[in-house]
Design a protein around this motif. Structure first.
Motif, PDB file in Angstrom:
ATOM      1  N   VAL A  83      46.051  20.147  33.010  1.00 48.10           N
ATOM      2  CA  VAL A  83      45.274  21.047  32.650  1.00 48.10           C
ATOM      3  C   VAL A  83      46.162  21.400  31.191  1.00 48.10           C
ATOM      4  O   VAL A  83      46.232  21.001  30.247  1.00 48.10           O
ATOM      5  CB  VAL A  83      46.285  22.534  33.036  1.00 48.10           C
ATOM      6  CG1 VAL A  83      46.020  24.072  32.345  1.00 48.10           C
ATOM      7  CG2 VAL A  83      44.996  23.099  34.447  1.00 48.10           C
ATOM      8  N   THR A 110      48.254  29.849  34.258  1.00 49.01           N
ATOM      9  CA  THR A 110      46.854  29.346  34.712  1.00 49.01           C
ATOM     10  C   THR A 110      46.478  28.661  32.974  1.00 49.01           C
ATOM     11  O   THR A 110      47.484  28.137  31.976  1.00 49.01           O
ATOM     12  CB  THR A 110      45.806  30.255  34.340  1.00 49.01           C
ATOM     13  OG1 THR A 110      46.195  31.258  33.282  1.00 49.01           O
ATOM     14  CG2 THR A 110      46.543  30.681  35.710  1.00 49.01           C
ATOM     15  N   GLN A 111      45.252  28.177  33.228  1.00 48.37           N
ATOM     16  CA  GLN A 111      45.274  27.371  31.809  1.00 48.37           C
ATOM     17  C   GLN A 111      45.377  28.787  29.974  1.00 48.37           C
ATOM     18  O   GLN A 111      45.516  27.946  29.309  1.00 48.37           O
ATOM     19  CB  GLN A 111      44.207  26.421  32.702  1.00 48.37           C
ATOM     20  CG  GLN A 111      42.989  25.967  30.530  1.00 48.37           C
ATOM     21  CD  GLN A 111      41.914  24.924  30.998  1.00 48.37           C
ATOM     22  OE1 GLN A 111      41.904  24.252  31.658  1.00 48.37           O
ATOM     23  NE2 GLN A 111      41.098  25.263  30.122  1.00 48.37           N
ATOM     24  N   GLN A 164      56.442  15.270  41.141  1.00 48.66           N
ATOM     25  CA  GLN A 164      56.068  14.549  42.336  1.00 48.66           C
ATOM     26  C   GLN A 164      55.794  15.578  43.604  1.00 48.66           C
ATOM     27  O   GLN A 164      54.669  16.302  43.925  1.00 48.66           O
ATOM     28  CB  GLN A 164      55.229  13.442  42.721  1.00 48.66           C
ATOM     29  CG  GLN A 164      54.736  12.842  43.310  1.00 48.66           C
ATOM     30  CD  GLN A 164      52.941  13.257  42.678  1.00 48.66           C
ATOM     31  OE1 GLN A 164      52.910  12.840  41.654  1.00 48.66           O
ATOM     32  NE2 GLN A 164      52.003  13.722  43.189  1.00 48.66           N
ATOM     33  N   PRO A 221      54.267  20.889  44.217  1.00 48.22           N
ATOM     34  CA  PRO A 221      52.898  20.650  44.114  1.00 48.22           C
ATOM     35  C   PRO A 221      52.108  21.437  42.526  1.00 48.22           C
ATOM     36  O   PRO A 221      51.185  21.571  41.618  1.00 48.22           O
ATOM     37  CB  PRO A 221      52.266  21.870  45.524  1.00 48.22           C
ATOM     38  CG  PRO A 221      53.741  21.054  46.376  1.00 48.22           C
ATOM     39  CD  PRO A 221      55.100  21.215  45.559  1.00 48.22           C
ATOM     40  N   GLU A 222      53.101  23.147  42.791  1.00 43.48           N
ATOM     41  CA  GLU A 222      52.446  23.293  41.592  1.00 43.48           C
ATOM     42  C   GLU A 222      52.385  22.778  40.073  1.00 43.48           C
ATOM     43  O   GLU A 222      51.193  22.442  39.046  1.00 43.48           O
ATOM     44  CB  GLU A 222      53.359  24.931  41.065  1.00 43.48           C
ATOM     45  CG  GLU A 222      53.523  25.368  42.408  1.00 43.48           C
ATOM     46  CD  GLU A 222      54.683  25.627  44.030  1.00 43.48           C
ATOM     47  OE1 GLU A 222      55.141  24.361  43.267  1.00 43.48           O
ATOM     48  OE2 GLU A 222      54.450  26.311  44.298  1.00 43.48           O
ATOM     49  N   SER A 223      53.451  21.952  40.074  1.00 43.05           N
ATOM     50  CA  SER A 223      53.428  21.763  38.718  1.00 43.05           C
ATOM     51  C   SER A 223      52.157  20.073  38.914  1.00 43.05           C
ATOM     52  O   SER A 223      52.087  19.528  37.213  1.00 43.05           O
ATOM     53  CB  SER A 223      55.237  20.661  38.698  1.00 43.05           C
ATOM     54  OG  SER A 223      55.435  19.341  39.231  1.00 43.05           O
ATOM     55  N   VAL A 224      52.032  19.707  39.616  1.00 40.65           N
ATOM     56  CA  VAL A 224      51.340  18.087  39.591  1.00 40.65           C
ATOM     57  C   VAL A 224      50.208  19.325  39.652  1.00 40.65           C
ATOM     58  O   VAL A 224      49.064  18.614  38.663  1.00 40.65           O
ATOM     59  CB  VAL A 224      51.058  18.233  41.408  1.00 40.65           C
ATOM     60  CG1 VAL A 224      49.711  17.187  41.014  1.00 40.65           C
ATOM     61  CG2 VAL A 224      52.419  17.166  41.708  1.00 40.65           C
ATOM     62  N   GLU A 225      49.422  20.248  40.182  1.00 39.97           N
ATOM     63  CA  GLU A 225      47.735  21.443  39.655  1.00 39.97           C
ATOM     64  C   GLU A 225      48.585  21.330  37.892  1.00 39.97           C
ATOM     65  O   GLU A 225      47.205  21.416  37.840  1.00 39.97           O
ATOM     66  CB  GLU A 225      48.125  22.409  40.484  1.00 39.97           C
ATOM     67  CG  GLU A 225      48.254  22.041  41.724  1.00 39.97           C
ATOM     68  CD  GLU A 225      48.435  23.229  42.769  1.00 39.97           C
ATOM     69  OE1 GLU A 225      48.104  24.544  41.680  1.00 39.97           O
ATOM     70  OE2 GLU A 225      47.539  23.385  44.346  1.00 39.97           O
ATOM     71  N   LEU A 226      49.455  21.762  37.850  1.00 43.02           N
ATOM     72  CA  LEU A 226      48.876  22.321  35.902  1.00 43.02           C
ATOM     73  C   LEU A 226      49.161  20.536  34.944  1.00 43.02           C
ATOM     74  O   LEU A 226      48.761  21.202  34.223  1.00 43.02           O
ATOM     75  CB  LEU A 226      50.386  22.982  35.934  1.00 43.02           C
ATOM     76  CG  LEU A 226      50.287  23.700  34.397  1.00 43.02           C
ATOM     77  CD1 LEU A 226      49.572  24.307  34.199  1.00 43.02           C
ATOM     78  CD2 LEU A 226      52.864  24.152  33.960  1.00 43.02           C
ATOM     79  N   GLN A 261      54.840  28.370  37.349  1.00 45.74           N
ATOM     80  CA  GLN A 261      53.287  27.791  36.961  1.00 45.74           C
ATOM     81  C   GLN A 261      52.474  28.965  37.100  1.00 45.74           C
ATOM     82  O   GLN A 261      52.783  30.106  36.070  1.00 45.74           O
ATOM     83  CB  GLN A 261      52.382  28.113  38.660  1.00 45.74           C
ATOM     84  CG  GLN A 261      50.980  27.792  38.764  1.00 45.74           C
ATOM     85  CD  GLN A 261      51.446  26.598  38.572  1.00 45.74           C
ATOM     86  OE1 GLN A 261      51.569  26.004  38.487  1.00 45.74           O
ATOM     87  NE2 GLN A 261      49.571  26.219  39.376  1.00 45.74           N
ATOM     88  N   TRP A 285      57.733  18.100  34.903  1.00 48.79           N
ATOM     89  CA  TRP A 285      57.277  18.353  36.605  1.00 48.79           C
ATOM     90  C   TRP A 285      57.357  17.202  36.647  1.00 48.79           C
ATOM     91  O   TRP A 285      58.541  16.337  36.729  1.00 48.79           O
ATOM     92  CB  TRP A 285      55.555  17.602  36.043  1.00 48.79           C
ATOM     93  CG  TRP A 285      55.340  16.590  35.638  1.00 48.79           C
ATOM     94  CD1 TRP A 285      55.737  15.476  34.752  1.00 48.79           C
ATOM     95  CD2 TRP A 285      54.945  15.097  36.526  1.00 48.79           C
ATOM     96  NE1 TRP A 285      55.719  13.818  35.277  1.00 48.79           N
ATOM     97  CE2 TRP A 285      54.524  14.369  36.004  1.00 48.79           C
ATOM     98  CE3 TRP A 285      54.124  15.108  38.111  1.00 48.79           C
ATOM     99  CZ2 TRP A 285      54.231  12.904  36.900  1.00 48.79           C
ATOM    100  CZ3 TRP A 285      54.009  14.498  39.052  1.00 48.79           C
ATOM    101  CH2 TRP A 285      53.400  13.109  38.289  1.00 48.79           C
TER     102      TRP A 285
END
Length: 288
Positions: free
Chosen positions: A48, A102-103, A37, A40-45, A100, A35
């Motif tokens: 999770v 989903t959980q 910083q 953003p996609e990696s920060v969101e994941l 990206q 990931w």
């Protein structure tokens, strides 16, 4: 507890690289999460992935790689997209997932590699078998075969337990179902164990006691001695039948020795053994 305080979540660095990816991956799956910083996609994941790792304590180690501060590690893995997930087992990458997710997608991907319940039960049984604790191995291997009766590795472990807990007929029946393609060294060793068990099961001592009972049918101690001899060669069903037969005629047969030996044999049977359940019910009906 904050996610990074969990014992199975680590920031991967050159200092702990070998410990986590080479050593700890021998016993647990290592999930490597790449990931940054600035992505953003990696920060969101990230939360999770941390949440999923927390759900699988003892099964997964999460190793987080900050690609901005640990570029060398990302390069070693050949990471081309962020976020990227990689699974490492026994020091080797076995699967990856980029982009990206989903959980639910990550969970489904992980479940393809996580140990199944029958695998964990088999592993428990194998440890006990290696320690020759066959009675204790009976419960987990019986549960495993109920979940996955088609698994040959589970069948073989169950045969091993059967042979060593006196269930020779059950062992022979299950062994006969093993196909030729699966008749490996373990199968051959089980076959040899079974033959030895069958030979030992009809010792001269047992034959002599059986003859003495025929010649002296009123001697109550002879069936008790025979039951002990049968138990010593794991012929427990026959041993218990002799003792229950005595107690059916007289509860305190052989001055109470029949009941004492019966209870001693029951104590040696594995938890969940149908023979023990059947015998206890019969004993209860005699007593009450």
């Amino acid at each position: 507890m904050l996610p990074n305080e969990q014992s199975n979540i680590h920031d991967l660095t050159p200092e702990n690289f070998q410990s986590i990816l080479l050593e700890q991956s021998q016993t647990q799956l290592v999930l490597v999460f790449f990931w940054a910083q600035s992505i953003p996609e990696s920060v969101e994941l990230l939360p999770v992935v941390e949440h999923l790792a927390g759900q699988h304590l003892g099964k997964i180690i999460l190793a987080k790689v900050d690609c901005e501060s640990q570029r060398q590690i990302a390069m070693q893995f050949g990471v081309q997209a962020i976020p990227t997930l990689a699974l490492v087992k026994e020091g080797q990458p076995i699967d990856g997932l980029a982009g990206q997710q989903t959980q639910a997608q990550v969970q489904e991907w992980l479940e393809n590699h996580l140990p199944k319940p029958e695998d964990e039960l088999l592993q428990q049984a194998q440890v006990l078998i290696a320690q020759e604790q066959y009675t204790q191995a009976y419960s987990p291997i019986s549960q495993a075969i109920e979940i996955a009766p088609e698994r040959v590795d589970i069948q073989k472990a169950l045969i091993d337990v059967y042979v060593n807990t006196g269930k020779v007929a059950e062992a022979e029946s299950l062994l006969s179902q093993i196909k030729m393609i699966d008749q490996d060294d373990y199968y051959q060793s089980l076959l040899a164990k079974l033959e030895l068990a069958k030979e030992a099961a009809d010792s001269p001592e047992i034959q002599a006691l059986e003859q003495q009972i025929k010649d002296n049918p009123s001697d109550e101690m002879l069936p008790v001695k025979l039951a002990v001899a049968l138990h010593q060669v794991q012929r427990n069903e026959e041993a218990l039948a002799h003792l229950l037969g005595l107690m059916t005629r007289r509860l305190d047969a052989a001055n109470g020795e029949a009941r004492k030996i019966l209870m001693d044999i029951l104590q040696t049977l594995p938890d969940g053994d149908p023979l023990a359940t059947k015998c206890r019910r019969r004993l209860y009906s005699l007593l009450y």
